[in-house]
Scaffold this active site. Structure first.
Site, PDB file in Angstrom:
ATOM      1  N   HIS A  26      -4.044  -8.390   1.213  1.00 40.53           N
ATOM      2  CA  HIS A  26      -3.300  -7.404   0.406  1.00 40.53           C
ATOM      3  C   HIS A  26      -2.038  -8.026  -0.192  1.00 40.53           C
ATOM      4  O   HIS A  26      -1.668  -7.733  -1.323  1.00 40.53           O
ATOM      5  CB  HIS A  26      -2.865  -6.211   1.271  1.00 40.53           C
ATOM      6  CG  HIS A  26      -3.901  -5.133   1.380  1.00 40.53           C
ATOM      7  ND1 HIS A  26      -4.363  -4.438   0.297  1.00 40.53           N
ATOM      8  CD2 HIS A  26      -4.553  -4.619   2.457  1.00 40.53           C
ATOM      9  CE1 HIS A  26      -5.260  -3.538   0.694  1.00 40.53           C
ATOM     10  NE2 HIS A  26      -5.396  -3.630   2.013  1.00 40.53           N
ATOM     11  N   HIS A  39      -7.350  -9.314   6.626  1.00 31.52           N
ATOM     12  CA  HIS A  39      -7.458  -8.222   5.639  1.00 31.52           C
ATOM     13  C   HIS A  39      -6.069  -7.879   5.079  1.00 31.52           C
ATOM     14  O   HIS A  39      -5.902  -7.759   3.857  1.00 31.52           O
ATOM     15  CB  HIS A  39      -8.102  -7.007   6.328  1.00 31.52           C
ATOM     16  CG  HIS A  39      -8.179  -5.757   5.499  1.00 31.52           C
ATOM     17  ND1 HIS A  39      -9.368  -5.103   5.259  1.00 31.52           N
ATOM     18  CD2 HIS A  39      -7.214  -5.022   4.875  1.00 31.52           C
ATOM     19  CE1 HIS A  39      -9.116  -4.025   4.505  1.00 31.52           C
ATOM     20  NE2 HIS A  39      -7.820  -3.953   4.269  1.00 31.52           N
ATOM     21  N   GLU A  40      -5.079  -7.744   5.968  1.00 29.81           N
ATOM     22  CA  GLU A  40      -3.734  -7.339   5.518  1.00 29.81           C
ATOM     23  C   GLU A  40      -3.043  -8.450   4.728  1.00 29.81           C
ATOM     24  O   GLU A  40      -2.340  -8.173   3.751  1.00 29.81           O
ATOM     25  CB  GLU A  40      -2.865  -6.891   6.697  1.00 29.81           C
ATOM     26  CG  GLU A  40      -3.397  -5.685   7.473  1.00 29.81           C
ATOM     27  CD  GLU A  40      -3.811  -4.505   6.603  1.00 29.81           C
ATOM     28  OE1 GLU A  40      -3.210  -4.297   5.537  1.00 29.81           O
ATOM     29  OE2 GLU A  40      -4.767  -3.796   6.989  1.00 29.81           O
ATOM     30  N   LEU A  49      -7.405   1.676   3.644  1.00 24.06           N
ATOM     31  CA  LEU A  49      -6.761   2.968   3.375  1.00 24.06           C
ATOM     32  C   LEU A  49      -6.525   3.178   1.870  1.00 24.06           C
ATOM     33  O   LEU A  49      -6.358   4.306   1.432  1.00 24.06           O
ATOM     34  CB  LEU A  49      -5.437   3.082   4.145  1.00 24.06           C
ATOM     35  CG  LEU A  49      -5.577   3.090   5.675  1.00 24.06           C
ATOM     36  CD1 LEU A  49      -4.205   3.092   6.337  1.00 24.06           C
ATOM     37  CD2 LEU A  49      -6.395   4.286   6.149  1.00 24.06           C
ATOM     38  N   GLN A  54       0.817  -1.222   0.000  1.00 27.48           N
ATOM     39  CA  GLN A  54       0.000   0.000   0.000  1.00 27.48           C
ATOM     40  C   GLN A  54       0.849   1.270   0.000  1.00 27.48           C
ATOM     41  O   GLN A  54       0.341   2.347  -0.279  1.00 27.48           O
ATOM     42  CB  GLN A  54      -0.941   0.015   1.214  1.00 27.48           C
ATOM     43  CG  GLN A  54      -2.013  -1.072   1.150  1.00 27.48           C
ATOM     44  CD  GLN A  54      -2.925  -0.997   2.362  1.00 27.48           C
ATOM     45  OE1 GLN A  54      -2.625  -1.559   3.405  1.00 27.48           O
ATOM     46  NE2 GLN A  54      -4.023  -0.292   2.243  1.00 27.48           N
TER      47      GLN A  54
HETATM   48 NI    NI Z   1      -6.697  -2.546   3.236  1.00 28.89          NI
END
Ligand code: NI
Length: 186
Positions: A154, A150-151, A109, A64
């Protein structure tokens, strides 16, 4: 006058990094494993915490901030500085997921202002390397279990919008594509 100490403090100060957002194609890339913990990586970890606290968020994956490596930072502690519970995970892997499910309205984010109700296992055993290079295993539950799943998504190029129907997902992607081009969202 140059204050040497102040200058050193400035040089080593942490930085808030820019967070990439939809539709940046890097968000769909599978992150590569981390092979060694060097000074550059330590610096990235510090900057990722600074970026996450500034946002604010409870989790952030390296991809991210434009670095597609298997590194995540998390903090599901309180908002005050003395209630923080920072966690760094290098090469995190889910070893086991519990049988119970937990519903949580998740945000990301990299997808500002979008919140999606997602059901995920409420407990997860995660194995990872810490920033000192030691392998650890933790049993996560509640918000931490949700955030860690969730992470890790990613790191595999998966996003919360993947849980939506194709129609709704396309609508969100179209809105972000327009925003990226500077057109007004409809
Ligand atoms: Ni996220």
């Amino acid at each position: 006058m140059i204050d040497r100490n102040r200058r050193l403090a400035y040089v080593t100060a942490m930085a808030v990094l820019p967070i990439i957002v939809l539709p940046d194609p890097l968000l769909r890339k599978t992150s590569a494993p981390i092979e060694r913990v060097d000074e550059k990586l330590q610096r990235l970890i510090d900057d990722m915490f600074e970026t996450m606290y500034d946002a604010p968020g409870v989790g952030l994956a390296a991809v991210q901030v434009g670095v597609p490596r298997r590194l995540i930072v998390l903090d599901v502690g309180g908002e005050k500085e003395d209630e923080r519970r920072p966690l760094v995970m290098l090469n995190p892997e889910i070893v086991r997921l519990g049988p119970e499910l937990r519903m949580h309205e998740e945000g990301c984010l990299s997808i500002p202002d979008v919140r999606i109700e997602i059901e995920r296992p409420s407990t997860a055993t995660v194995r990872f390397t810490d920033r000192d290079g030691n392998v650890q295993e933790i049993d996560a539950e509640g918000l931490l279990a949700t955030a860690v799943q969730h992470e890790i998504d990613h790191l595999n190029g998966k996003l919360i919008i993947d849980k939506l129907s194709r129609l709704k997902r396309d609508m969100v992607v179209r809105r972000f594509k327009k925003q990226a081009k500077g057109e007004p969202a409809d």
